[in-house]
Design an enzyme around this catalytic site. Structure first.
Site, PDB file in Angstrom:
ATOM      1  N   GLY A   1       8.191   0.541 -14.014  1.00 38.40           N
ATOM      2  CA  GLY A   1       6.501  -0.762 -14.124  1.00 38.40           C
ATOM      3  C   GLY A   1       6.694   0.356 -12.442  1.00 38.40           C
ATOM      4  O   GLY A   1       5.153   0.147 -12.591  1.00 38.40           O
ATOM      5  N   ALA A   2       7.076   1.032 -12.257  1.00 37.57           N
ATOM      6  CA  ALA A   2       6.631   2.152 -11.041  1.00 37.57           C
ATOM      7  C   ALA A   2       6.031   2.742 -11.830  1.00 37.57           C
ATOM      8  O   ALA A   2       4.104   2.782 -10.326  1.00 37.57           O
ATOM      9  CB  ALA A   2       8.147   2.809 -10.119  1.00 37.57           C
TER      10      ALA A   2
ATOM     11  N   GLY B   1       2.495 -12.159  23.559  1.00 35.41           N
ATOM     12  CA  GLY B   1       2.073 -13.217  22.885  1.00 35.41           C
ATOM     13  C   GLY B   1       1.157 -13.628  21.724  1.00 35.41           C
ATOM     14  O   GLY B   1       1.833 -12.444  20.659  1.00 35.41           O
ATOM     15  N   GLY B   2      -0.077 -14.251  22.037  1.00 34.64           N
ATOM     16  CA  GLY B   2      -1.150 -14.136  20.894  1.00 34.64           C
ATOM     17  C   GLY B   2      -1.552 -12.525  20.842  1.00 34.64           C
ATOM     18  O   GLY B   2      -1.977 -12.248  20.085  1.00 34.64           O
TER      19      GLY B   2
END
Lengths: 501, 178, 518
Positions: free
Chosen positions: C408-409, C173-174
């Site tokens: 771009g790399a 859960g949380g």
């Protein structure tokens, strides 16, 4: 004519082996460098390297006929030795060499063609009254035809690649229901390996011995045989251990089978070194299987018991010389055993074990011969077959040879990859093998464990692991990070660091 | 507030466990008083000038090499034969025994490649039923075609490769739902 | 004071009661599950006899109503305190599963919050040992508030002190969001789970059967989700791993990382590095071999080793000093960058930058992974994270281009103009807008179409492209590379370069914070 330069169209241990004899005969050697193995041992031993590594072609380097011929022409090389595998049994290659006036060290293209075509080979054997196994007359077209023939001659049957050898494209079919699948696999493998999917079918003899005869012929019609080799220790039709002579062959049988082998060779006017393979069943009846028209991996055992250099004889015959000896001069003396050292793991079903050989140390001794294609830092790649070296031992008797092999194997050390050494040791320690009672199903039937170890070995290995782990804990404990030093920061940095927060 | 002094540990004890549950209890591996399964052993490990590692035991030499080590999982090569172990402490050994008892038999079985190679042909399809011993695909390695055989019966849940793919050793090929 | 007097008796009684509560019975309960008790874990984590507990005797809040259940457990199911780890101050809490399943009530929560506050005040690492069923249902909103308080402090401490979570049981859960915010998550295989909604809910809502292990086991988080950075087979080794990690980290963001003296001061020239890159540019190799040859012996400690393996991250040392390493792994997906590897790398760069750990980038990247899947899932904004993290980092940054560095790399992987302090290249480097095959196809499309032998022509053009463009020398001439170096001398070069950068400082414009493309 005398050959002065030689292109070795092969790699690995056989390339190294050919260089050795060429050096002895004063022939200049050329090797082919590929991008797959640019630092291989054989390249360090040849006199000159022809570099194929710059460009990668569709056809693998050692199969690229035109590229090899072109290289030989450019470098004005007089002869080509194809070794085994690759182009060694390609009649077209031998033909191209002839056309370009390059001496092909091997038999004539037509002999290669005829013996390479299993159907023709069988017809020739039949004509020469050499016992044969029943089977298809020629290749079978499809699995239905195969099933029909199988029904006639009775299961089990074996499918074999028409252009094949070395176990590829070979499948045993136990019952009719398997035929479809096996036919598909055999043709698929044949297509891949030999570029020719044709297969034929024949009766399968259970548990035979694999016995082969080394023959030698020259261009003047002289033939001799150099006795037999016992190659029954096989896994999936790949030979792993060979010996010469064989416990199964007595003098009369040797004479008879030797003569049969020579008759086969004569039928195609064979010259150079060749091997005629037979199956020998439990009743010592033999059947012709095929003829290999090349030098074979296991040729050293024959060399050890005959004292001859087969590569030298090949070269001399290629130069047109007559055989240096007659049949009555051939004597088999002592016993030789060859263990193939493959980069395969006998503990995981012989799966290939690739990697870098970090260190290698060979056993030494008078009776030991090592034919090796590797050295320290050699890389075992997936591109070529997995055999990296061969250990050959020689002794007066079989018993002594087995003992010598055992001792040598225990001193054969390779660091970096797993090999078949523990397998070979297990064979040498097997009672049935020692007694000479074995056949081609030895590995499946008579070996409980495919590797050799002793009682305390696992315990010692456990100790090594625990020792290392304890040492690591100790290092963790003693590696003391000095956190104070992390607080030692120059005022220059600290001031700015504080300000920029 | 302080509690508990740390509990006294058993003397330097390591337990090597092999995949088939062979168990070796090793005490004080560094000392001359090393004991394995309660018996005193004199073992020496050293390296020669060529870079080989040896172990000496009962005046015999063994070539040893650690070929794989992932955390506490080891594969050791001794005279060319490999042995696998996990090294446990007495506490983690107890945990191991507990986990083994609890081991839920997984509903899925993954068939993985036993060796690196190329997928030649898939012999089954997704959602088809297979029986133990059936060949599921053909893998080509070192120029040999190898049939990969299912170790369990079930349904082919997912096929993770296609013909022509190159696969690494241990790479998952398909999932079988039991 | 009279040790036999009444006042002291009460003191001793309390202590005894607490000891009993955590005594053999409780330990046994955990051992039965293959786990250790909270106390044992604390003892293992801290140096012998250095742990001091805080708030040992807090009692849980009384609750009323139908679900009200009075619990008499001392300490409310969590041990909090401080002590020394490898001789350095650290704070920790350990949840005790034997007390109400380690559930988090308001007292439990405020104990954790208190110790978090102390850690932040003291500038010391904070370690959470988590073994808890989640929020205590009986206490309702109070326990949720407790969680929120913990999260708030996790965020407040982020980038100030190192925070480590060790999952040794359930975290559901949380509760999972505290570990998610901390810097590193350790999990113990087979006995720890993390998920937001458990198998029961999955079954209810989606009618899918899934086991705890399959949904949120350690292996899933190590390999698939990337939530766990380290997984070990048992708790002792997990804690050893935590200690090892801490040995690379400073206590807070003002300090420098610790120095390991005498670990490996040698300045080696290693010729093996010259042969490690295969001649065939399309052949993979293992980047780890290179890292191990460059860094101090046995010092490389990999983070997230099984997740997005096309990028390698981890800590290592150069002459005893901690370095954060990012490297493309040619062995996996040819070392391309994709969504997962960008995010993995970006978070690591941010961590190193927060804690003054210099960054070494070893580059062999053919580009970003192409594909519809990647584009549709936002490789643009995820790739931007790595770029942003690199550009934003002010610690010393050095790049060595080993082989490919395309498009771009190239820019993203700490290129010179993105702010690299030193950018080196090996002679095997190929730096260009794209690989030779692609470039030739575009530039000479027409020529290739018209050619009689396009295959041959393409081969020639490719070779020419390699020689003229895709090499390190063009970049070197223009200053985009500071130096082309002999691979064998890499270690030496890096040692002196990092030494030169030791006092690096960059003035950043004042702002609340940048807007990283999350």
């Amino acid at each position: 004519m005398k050959i002065r330069s030689l292109l070795i169209a092969n790699r690995g241990e056989i390339a190294v082996r050919i260089v050795e004899t060429a050096n002895k005969l004063g022939i200049k050697t050329f090797g082919i460098k590929t991008s797959k193995e640019p630092n291989a041992l054989y390249l360090r031993l040849v006199d000159d390297v022809i570099d194929f590594s710059g460009t990668v072609e569709e056809i693998p380097e050692f199969l690229d006929i035109e590229r090899i011929i072109e290289a030989a022409r450019l470098n004005k090389i007089e002869a080509i030795h194809p070794g085994y595998g690759f182009l060694a049994e390609n009649p077209y290659f031998a033909q191209r060499c002839e056309e370009e006036k390059i001496i092909f060290i091997g038999p004539s293209p037509s002999a290669i063609y005829k013996m390479g075509n299993k159907t023709i080979a069988k017809q020739l054997a039949q004509k020469n009254k050499i016992p044969l196994l029943q089977g298809s007359q020629g290749n079978v077209k499809n699995s239905r035809e195969a099933a029909e023939i199988a029904l006639k001659i009775g299961y089990p049957v074996i499918l074999k690649a028409a252009a094949g050898g070395g176990g590829r494209g070979m499948r045993i079919v136990e019952k009719a229901s398997q035929m479809d699948k096996m036919f598909k696999m055999a043709t698929g493998e044949a297509e891949k390996a030999f570029n020719n999917p044709a297969v034929f079918i024949e009766k399968y003899v259970r548990n035979p011995r694999h016995i082969e005869f080394q023959i030698m012929g020259d261009r003047h019609g002289n033939y001799i045989h150099l006795g037999e080799r016992e190659c029954s220790i096989q896994r999936k039709h790949q030979k792993l251990i060979e010996e010469s002579p064989s416990v199964a062959i007595h003098e009369d049988l040797r004479k008879e089978m030797g003569q049969a082998a020579i008759r086969i060779a004569q039928s195609v006017e064979y010259y150079s070194a060749g091997t005629v393979e037979f199956l020998l069943d439990a009743d010592k009846k033999y059947y012709f299987m095929e003829m290999n028209t090349r030098i074979q991996v296991e040729h050293p055992v024959t060399e050890m018991v005959t004292g001859l250099d087969l590569i030298e004889m090949q070269i001399k015959v290629a130069e047109g010389k007559k055989l240096p000896l007659k049949q009555e001069d051939v004597t088999l003396k002592g016993w030789a055993i060859e263990c193939r050292i493959n980069a395969e793991d006998p503990q995981t079903n012989f799966s290939p074990n690739l990697g870098i050989i970090e260190k290698i140390s060979y056993p030494k001794g008078k009776s030991i011969r090592i034919d090796s294609g590797i050295a320290n830092f050699s890389v075992v790649t997936p591109y070529f077959d997995s055999m990296i070296a061969k250990l050959i031992v020689y002794a007066e008797t079989r018993e002594k040879a087995i003992l010598a092999a055992t001792l040598a194997l225990k001193k054969f050390w390779i660091k970096g990859i797993k090999t078949t050494i523990p397998f070979c040791l297990a064979v040498m320690n097997n009672k049935k093998f020692i007694r000479g009672e074995f056949n081609t199903s030895f590995i499946e039937k008579d070996m409980k464990k495919l590797y050799y170890n002793e009682r305390d070995d696992e315990l010692l290995a456990a100790y090594v692991a625990a020792f290392d782990f304890a040492a690591e804990l100790e290092t963790d404990r003693t590696t003391k990070p000095n956190f104070e030093r992390g607080r030692d920061i120059s005022p220059w940095v600290l001031n700015k660091r504080l300000k920029s927060l | 507030m302080r509690f508990y002094k740390s509990r006294s540990k058993p003397e330097n004890e390591y337990i090597a466990v092999s995949p088939d549950e062979h168990k070796f209890v090793i005490n004080n591996p560094f000392s001359e008083q090393t004991r394995i399964n309660g018996h005193k052993k004199e073992i020496r490990i050293y390296e020669d000038e060529d870079g080989f590692n040896y172990l000496e035991y009962k005046s015999k030499r063994y070539l040893v090499e650690i070929i794989e080590k992932i955390q506490n999982k080891y594969t050791v090569l001794l005279n060319g034969v490999s042995y696998s172990f996990t090294i446990e402490s007495p506490i983690s050994f107890t945990r191991r025994k507990y986990l083994e008892k609890q081991k839920q038999t997984s509903k899925f079985e993954i068939i993985s490649a036993p060796m690196p190679g190329k997928i030649i042909e898939l012999l089954v399809e997704e959602n088809s039923r297979i029986r133990e011993g059936d060949s599921v695909l053909i893998l080509e390695a070192m120029k040999m075609q190898n049939e990969i055989i299912a170790q369990t019966s079930g349904k082919v849940k997912k096929i993770l490769v296609k013909a022509g793919d190159n696969v690494a050793k241990e790479e998952a090929l398909m999932e079988i739902e039991k | 004071m009279d040790v036999n007097g009444k006042l002291f008796t009460r003191f001793l009684e309390r202590a005894r009661a607490y000891q009993d509560q955590q005594g053999e019975a409780a330990i046994e309960k955990q051992h039965m599950k293959g786990k250790m008790s909270a106390r044992e874990r604390i003892n293992m984590l801290f140096d012998e006899d250095t742990f001091d507990e805080v708030d040992a005797f807090s009692m849980s809040d009384d609750t009323t109503g139908e679900f009200g259940k009075k619990v008499s457990a001392i300490g409310d199911g969590v041990i909090t305190g401080y002590g020394k780890i490898s001789g350095r101050l650290a704070f920790a809490y350990a949840q005790d599963f034997t007390v109400m399943g380690g559930s988090l009530g308001s007292v439990h929560a405020s104990k954790i919050a208190k110790i978090q506050d102390m850690a932040l005040k003291m500038g010391a690492p904070m370690i959470g040992l988590i073994d808890s069923g989640g929020a205590r249902i009986q206490e309702g909103v109070a326990s949720l508030a407790g969680y929120a308080g913990i999260f708030n402090r996790n965020v407040g401490s982020s980038g100030v002190i190192p925070q480590i979570s060790i999952i040794m049981g359930p975290a559901a859960g949380g509760a999972v969001y505290s570990p998610a915010i901390t810097d590193f998550v350790f999990m113990t295989n087979k006995t720890s789970y993390m998920f937001v909604t458990g198998p029961n809910v999955v079954k209810e809502v989606l009618n899918e059967d899934v086991t705890f292990e399959e949904l949120g086991g350690a292996i899933v988080h190590m390999k698939k989700s990337g939530v766990a950075h380290f997984v070990y087979e048992d708790e002792e080794n997990t804690i050893r791993g935590v200690k090892k990690l801490l040995s690379y980290l400073p206590s807070n963001n003002l300090e420098n990382p610790p120095l390991v003296e005498y670990c490996d001061s040698e300045i080696r020239i290693d010729e093996r590095l010259r042969d490690i890159i295969p001649e065939d540019p399309n052949k993979p190799y293992d980047m780890k071999d290179i890292i191990n040859l460059i860094m101090d012996r046995n010092s490389f400690f990999e983070v997230s080793s099984d997740y997005a393996q096309n990028i390698l991250i981890g800590f290592g040392r150069l002459q005893g000093k901690t370095i954060g390493i990012l490297a493309n792994q040619p062995k996996v997906l040819a070392g391309t960058l994709d969504i997962n590897s960008s995010v993995k790398g970006a978070r690591f760069v941010r961590f190193c930058d927060s804690f003054n750990i210099p960054i070494l980038t070893l580059e062999d990247v053919p580009g970003f992974l192409p594909g519809i899947d990647q584009e549709h899932n936002g490789v643009i904004r995820h790739g931007a994270k790595l770029l942003y993290a690199y550009a934003d980092a002010t610690v010393p940054k050095i790049t060595v281009i080993l082989r490919k560095s395309y498009g771009g790399a190239y820019c993203v992987m700490n290129s010179k103009n993105l702010g690299g302090d030193f950018n080196f290249a090996w002679p095997t480097a190929e730096i260009a807008v794209m690989g030779p095959e692609g470039a030739v196809s575009i530039l000479f499309r027409k020529k290739l179409m018209e050619s009689n032998d396009p295959v041959k022509l393409k081969k020639e053009l490719t070779a020419k492209y390699r020689e003229e463009i895709a090499n390190p020398y063009v970049a070197d001439d223009k200053g985009y590379i500071d130096e082309v170096i002999d691979p064998a001398t890499t270690r030496k070069k890096l040692i002196s370069a990092f030494e030169a950068l030791e006092n690096k400082h960059v003035n950043v414009p004042s702002r609340k914070h940048g807007n990283i493309p999350l």
